[in-house]
Design a protein around this motif. Structure first.
Motif, short mmCIF file in Angstrom:
data_model
loop_
_atom_site.label_atom_id
_atom_site.label_comp_id
_atom_site.label_asym_id
_atom_site.label_seq_id
_atom_site.Cartn_x
_atom_site.Cartn_y
_atom_site.Cartn_z
N TYR A 175 -19.07 22.85 15.20
CA TYR A 175 -18.43 24.21 15.49
C TYR A 175 -17.55 24.59 14.58
N GLU A 176 -16.57 23.69 14.05
CA GLU A 176 -15.72 24.28 12.85
C GLU A 176 -16.31 24.13 11.68
N GLY A 177 -17.44 23.45 11.39
CA GLY A 177 -18.19 23.67 10.08
C GLY A 177 -18.97 25.13 10.08
N ARG A 178 -19.34 25.33 11.31
CA ARG A 178 -19.77 26.95 11.34
C ARG A 178 -18.73 28.00 10.81
N GLU A 179 -17.69 27.72 11.64
CA GLU A 179 -16.44 28.73 11.36
C GLU A 179 -15.91 28.76 9.70
N LYS A 180 -16.09 27.33 9.01
CA LYS A 180 -15.77 27.50 7.82
C LYS A 180 -16.71 28.30 7.10
N LYS A 181 -18.15 28.63 7.24
CA LYS A 181 -18.93 29.10 6.49
C LYS A 181 -18.57 30.67 6.46
N GLY A 182 -17.71 30.87 7.39
CA GLY A 182 -17.22 32.50 7.24
C GLY A 182 -17.98 33.60 7.90
N ILE A 183 -19.17 33.36 8.04
CA ILE A 183 -20.22 34.13 8.63
C ILE A 183 -21.42 33.57 9.38
N SER A 184 -21.56 34.00 10.58
CA SER A 184 -22.78 33.02 11.25
C SER A 184 -24.26 33.22 10.74
N ASP A 185 -25.07 32.64 11.10
CA ASP A 185 -26.46 32.77 10.60
C ASP A 185 -26.99 34.04 11.07
N VAL A 186 -26.75 34.48 12.42
CA VAL A 186 -27.34 35.82 13.04
C VAL A 186 -26.67 36.99 12.51
N ARG A 187 -25.27 36.72 12.19
CA ARG A 187 -24.81 37.95 11.51
C ARG A 187 -25.11 38.37 10.24
N ARG A 188 -25.43 37.13 9.43
CA ARG A 188 -26.30 37.23 8.02
C ARG A 188 -27.55 38.02 7.93
N THR A 189 -28.28 37.35 9.18
CA THR A 189 -29.69 38.24 9.28
C THR A 189 -29.55 39.71 9.65
N PHE A 190 -28.44 40.18 10.33
CA PHE A 190 -28.26 41.38 10.40
C PHE A 190 -27.76 42.16 9.39
N CYS A 191 -26.66 41.37 8.48
CA CYS A 191 -26.81 42.25 7.33
C CYS A 191 -27.67 42.42 6.23
N LEU A 192 -28.57 41.55 6.18
CA LEU A 192 -29.86 41.53 5.52
C LEU A 192 -30.73 42.80 6.07
N PHE A 193 -30.72 42.59 7.21
CA PHE A 193 -31.59 43.79 7.77
C PHE A 193 -31.14 45.23 7.47
N VAL A 194 -29.62 45.30 7.38
CA VAL A 194 -28.82 46.54 6.93
C VAL A 194 -29.30 46.67 5.54
N THR A 195 -29.34 45.86 4.77
CA THR A 195 -29.74 46.04 3.37
C THR A 195 -31.18 46.59 3.08
N PHE A 196 -31.97 45.87 4.09
CA PHE A 196 -33.46 46.26 3.85
C PHE A 196 -33.34 47.56 4.27
N ASP A 197 -32.82 48.25 5.33
CA ASP A 197 -32.74 49.66 5.78
C ASP A 197 -32.53 50.54 4.67
N LEU A 198 -31.33 50.28 3.77
CA LEU A 198 -31.28 51.04 2.67
C LEU A 198 -32.35 50.92 1.49
N LEU A 199 -32.93 49.87 1.25
CA LEU A 199 -33.77 49.62 0.18
C LEU A 199 -35.04 50.34 0.59
N PHE A 200 -35.64 50.31 1.93
CA PHE A 200 -36.73 50.66 2.45
C PHE A 200 -36.71 52.34 2.16
N VAL A 201 -35.70 52.81 2.75
CA VAL A 201 -35.50 54.41 2.63
C VAL A 201 -35.55 55.01 1.31
#
Length: 219
Positions: free
Chosen positions: A40-66
């Motif tokens: 769990y500490e290794g996950r915290e050191k990454k700074g951002i979780s995998d599911v949050r990173r996926t969300f940010c990628l989808f937000v970027t996809f939103d901008l690029l698609f529009v």
């Protein structure tokens, strides 16, 4: 007197027999718990979780698609330069798609700032962007004349509306609950390991049980 001595010997033998089981428990469980804590500490050191990173990628996809749909719309109307000047410099709320593009930029900036840079763990930012997007698109569809301009009068508003609500659903039902569950698991795993370390800091060996030099032999 003999009965008292016999009871004392029985109690001593039972306590000695119970020591290996306690040592086994404390020698196994803390190691397993520490392994979980390190993961769990290794996950915290990454700074951002995998599911949050996926969300940010989808937000970027939103901008690029529009943006892609808006560029296609500019080409369909007779060239990018001519249509871009008409929609941006001569902006008209009832016929221009430039504001829908700016709405996608607005969502991207707010959500990336809140959930990627500030790592917000609340839904108010996504609620704000979705409410602004929904209100603006509903007003534009009712007041403007987009439907009389062909297929893009339907596509751009509908796509923007759907993407905004997908982002809301993904954050509220995936990102925040999963991160809260992982944090609870980390706290549950950390608490017993700390108690075990305080109660039993190390595995006791047979060499640690000895009589003081000044004691009488056989005691």
């Amino acid at each position: 007197m003999n009965r008292v001595l016999g009871d004392a010997e029985n109690a001593h033998s039972s306590s000695v027999e119970s020591c290996p089981s306690l040592r086994d428990v404390h020698s196994i469980n803390p190691a397993q718990l520490m392994a979980r804590i390190e993961s769990y500490e290794g996950r915290e050191k990454k700074g951002i979780s995998d599911v949050r990173r996926t969300f940010c990628l989808f937000v970027t996809f939103d901008l690029l698609f529009v943006t892609l749909l808006w560029i296609i719309e500019l080409n369909v109307k007779g060239g990018i330069e001519t249509t871009l000047e008409k929609e941006v410099l001569q902006y008209d709320y009832s016929s221009s798609y430039f504001d829908i593009f700016l709405l996608a930029v607005f969502r991207f900036k707010v959500l990336i700032l809140a959930y990627a840079m500030c790592r917000l763990r609340h839904w108010w930012a996504i609620a704000f962007t979705t409410a602004v997007t929904s209100a603006f698109l509903l007003a534009k569809v009712i007041i403007s004349q987009l439907f009389s301009q062909g297929a893009f009068g339907y596509v751009l508003p509908i796509i923007s509306f759907i993407l905004a609500w997908i982002e809301t659903w993904f954050l509220d039902f995936k990102v925040l609950p999963q991160e809260a569950e992982e944090e609870n698991r980390f706290l549950i795993a950390q608490d017993p390991s700390e108690r075990a370390a305080l109660l039993h800091p190390g595995v006791l060996s047979d060499g640690q049980f000895y009589s003081p030099p000044e004691s009488v032999a056989g005691t």
